[in-house]
Design an enzyme around this catalytic site. Structure first.
Site, mmCIF file in Angstrom:
data_model
loop_
_atom_site.group_PDB
_atom_site.id
_atom_site.type_symbol
_atom_site.label_atom_id
_atom_site.label_comp_id
_atom_site.label_asym_id
_atom_site.label_seq_id
_atom_site.Cartn_x
_atom_site.Cartn_y
_atom_site.Cartn_z
ATOM 1 N N HIS A 46 -0.535 0.417 7.224
ATOM 2 C CA HIS A 46 -1.197 1.236 6.199
ATOM 3 C C HIS A 46 -0.135 2.230 5.718
ATOM 4 C CE1 HIS A 46 -5.248 3.575 5.385
ATOM 5 N NE2 HIS A 46 -4.552 3.384 4.298
ATOM 6 N N GLU A 57 0.822 -1.211 0.000
ATOM 7 C CA GLU A 57 0.000 0.000 0.000
ATOM 8 C C GLU A 57 0.847 1.247 0.000
ATOM 9 O OE1 GLU A 57 -1.139 2.541 2.199
ATOM 10 O OE2 GLU A 57 -2.808 3.054 0.899
ATOM 11 N N ASP A 58 1.954 1.197 0.727
ATOM 12 C CA ASP A 58 2.754 2.411 0.813
ATOM 13 C C ASP A 58 4.239 2.088 0.689
ATOM 14 O OD1 ASP A 58 3.230 5.051 0.948
ATOM 15 O OD2 ASP A 58 2.897 5.269 3.097
ATOM 16 N N ASP A 79 -4.376 8.873 -4.639
ATOM 17 C CA ASP A 79 -4.211 8.119 -3.389
ATOM 18 C C ASP A 79 -2.992 8.622 -2.633
ATOM 19 O OD1 ASP A 79 -4.068 6.274 -1.360
ATOM 20 O OD2 ASP A 79 -4.565 4.563 -2.609
ATOM 21 N N ASN A 80 -1.823 8.077 -2.942
ATOM 22 C CA ASN A 80 -0.659 8.463 -2.167
ATOM 23 C C ASN A 80 0.302 9.320 -2.972
ATOM 24 O OD1 ASN A 80 0.887 8.667 0.012
ATOM 25 N ND2 ASN A 80 1.634 6.576 0.003
HETATM 26 C C1 LIG Z 1 2.117 7.940 0.996
HETATM 27 O O1 LIG Z 1 3.471 8.129 0.685
HETATM 28 C C2 LIG Z 1 4.198 8.910 1.587
HETATM 29 C C3 LIG Z 1 5.572 9.097 1.012
HETATM 30 O O2 LIG Z 1 6.014 7.981 0.316
HETATM 31 C C4 LIG Z 1 4.172 8.243 2.920
HETATM 32 O O3 LIG Z 1 4.858 8.997 3.857
HETATM 33 C C5 LIG Z 1 2.744 8.004 3.333
HETATM 34 O O4 LIG Z 1 2.667 7.340 4.538
HETATM 35 C C6 LIG Z 1 1.921 7.259 2.289
HETATM 36 N N1 LIG Z 1 0.521 7.127 2.621
HETATM 37 C C7 LIG Z 1 -0.348 6.187 2.209
HETATM 38 C C8 LIG Z 1 -1.755 6.231 2.655
HETATM 39 O O5 LIG Z 1 -0.037 5.296 1.470
#
Ligand SMILES: *[C@H]1O[C@H](CO)[C@@H](O)[C@H](O)[C@H]1NC(C)=O
Ligand SMILES: *[C@@H]1O[C@H](CO)[C@@H](O)[C@H](O)[C@H]1NC(C)=O
Ligand SMILES: *[C@@H]1O[C@H](CO)[C@@H](O)[C@H](O)[C@H]1NC(C)=O
Length: 353
Positions: A114, A53-54, A267-268
């Site tokens: 997450h 996910e991340d 999303d991210n």
């Molecule tokens: C999105 O990406 C950023 C930087 O890579 C990270 O810090 C963050 O936790 C991520 N969030 C999600 C919901 O994936």
């Protein structure tokens, strides 16, 4: 008379629900299709079959991936397997994903990672992980010990202003901004809130001395990131199809500077360290994401946004696929002209740029 009033109230309620349903279809972009955009030398990463996910990449090329997220209502290819944190060394010619060991005493069986974020202080690397053990909401802080591929658990953070966290960006060894649902952690109430489009999600600043709401009124604030000069916070409002640029003040308050409207579910967010460009993992069709059909899978899309502060930011599609290769891209991170793309519950793809 009473009955008439009752009927017309019912009529109004039904019309409102119908209007909200139509609006939801638009917010989910339920009819969108994608045209393929390919990159050279892509391959799927071995060992990631149930979501990454991340992703967060350190300046030395070590990438952390949160894997195995499980959310009520979201498809999972491995519903019984706990989540974990994988690491890849992107300096390697053929990097492999290996699972980091976590210190004893931390509850691995209920680990449900997450959003993640790293923070480097002197030589210490801290990894912040949003965790949903048994549908609860915590932020876990680990110290990364590279020589042993090990995460030492330091701290679990819970706070009444953080009832339902999605993503975080670390700004200190125990300091972060988090996107969060103001009121609900209960999945049904969250879905209802989303359906009614109440704009109740916010951004919270957390430090050991002070916790405060610093931005609010988002439809569904999700990915969060920080500009390379540390002056701006970027927030992806997924169902509103927007990226918000917020100015960060010395007291950590945020004020809104601008909103970039896009045509996809954002999303991210991650930052290309070489250019400061924003990379966005997107869902062109949100309905396919939430109602999983293997014969008509969710697609993937990665956007690059150049000069977001300028009058005309340039938005380009870096990668797009109809789900035949990669389903439900949630994040894309760049290191040394390589792109690592993660997904909500499918695989992870590594490509050259
Ligand atoms: C999105 O990406 C950023 C930087 O890579 C990270 O810090 C963050 O936790 C991520 N969030 C999600 C919901 O994936
Ligand atoms: C900014 O933060 C302070 C506390 O640090 C708070 O009292 C104040 O209300 C905030 N201002 C705005 C405009 O949000
Ligand atoms: C996706 O695209 C491929 C070709 O690129 C095609 O063979 C396949 O049928 C498409 N799948 C869907 C679900 O549209």
């Amino acid at each position: 008379m009473g009955r008439l009033v009752g009927l017309s109230l019912l009529g109004i309620a039904l019309a409102l629900l119908g209007e909200r349903l139509l609006a939801l279809r638009n917010r989910l972009k339920a009819s969108s299709a994608v045209e393929s955009v390919d990159l050279p030398n892509c391959h799927l990463i071995k060992g990631i079959e149930a979501g990454a996910e991340d992703i967060d990449i350190l300046p030395n090329g070590l990438a952390f991936l949160s894997v195995g997220l499980k959310c009520p209502g979201l498809h999972s290819f491995a519903p019984d397997k706990p989540g974990g944190i994988l690491m890849m060394d992107l300096k390697d010619e053929k990097p492999r994903a290996l699972e980091l060991r976590i210190s004893r005493g931390f509850n691995l069986a209920s680990f449900n990672p997450h959003g993640i974020s790293t923070f480097i202080d002197d030589d210490t690397v801290y990894l912040f992980v949003v965790n949903h053990p048994e549908s609860k909401n915590t932020v876990e802080i680990f110290k990364f010990e590279e020589e042993d591929n090990f995460l030492l658990h330091l701290k679990t953070i819970k706070h009444e202003l953080l009832p339902s966290v999605s993503d975080i960006i670390a700004v200190g060894p125990t300091h972060f901004y988090a996107t969060n649902d103001h009121y609900f952690s209960d999945p049904f109430l969250k879905y209802l809130e989303t359906y009614l489009n109440l704009h109740w999600t916010n951004v919270v600043y957390y430090s050991p001395r002070e916790v405060k709401v610093v931005a609010e009124g988002f439809d569904s604030a999700n990915g969060i990131s920080i500009s390379p000069d540390k002056k701006y916070i970027y927030v992806a409002d997924t169902l509103a199809h927007e990226i918000h640029v917020l100015e960060k003040h010395p007291n950590m308050n945020l004020t809104q500077l601008k909103v970039l409207k896009l045509d996809t579910l954002v999303d991210n967010l991650s930052i290309d360290p070489s250019s400061g460009d924003i990379l966005v993992g997107c869902h062109p069709n949100g309905q396919k994401l939430f109602i999983y059909d293997p014969n008509n899978p969710p697609s993937s899309e990665v956007l690059r946004i150049q000069n977001i502060l300028s009058e005309k930011p340039v938005v380009t599609t870096v990668y797009a696929n109809n789900g035949s290769v990669l389903q439900g891209s949630s994040v894309a991170s760049v290191y040394d002209r390589k792109l690592l793309i993660g997904t909500l519950y499918h695989r992870a793809l590594y490509c050259e740029l």
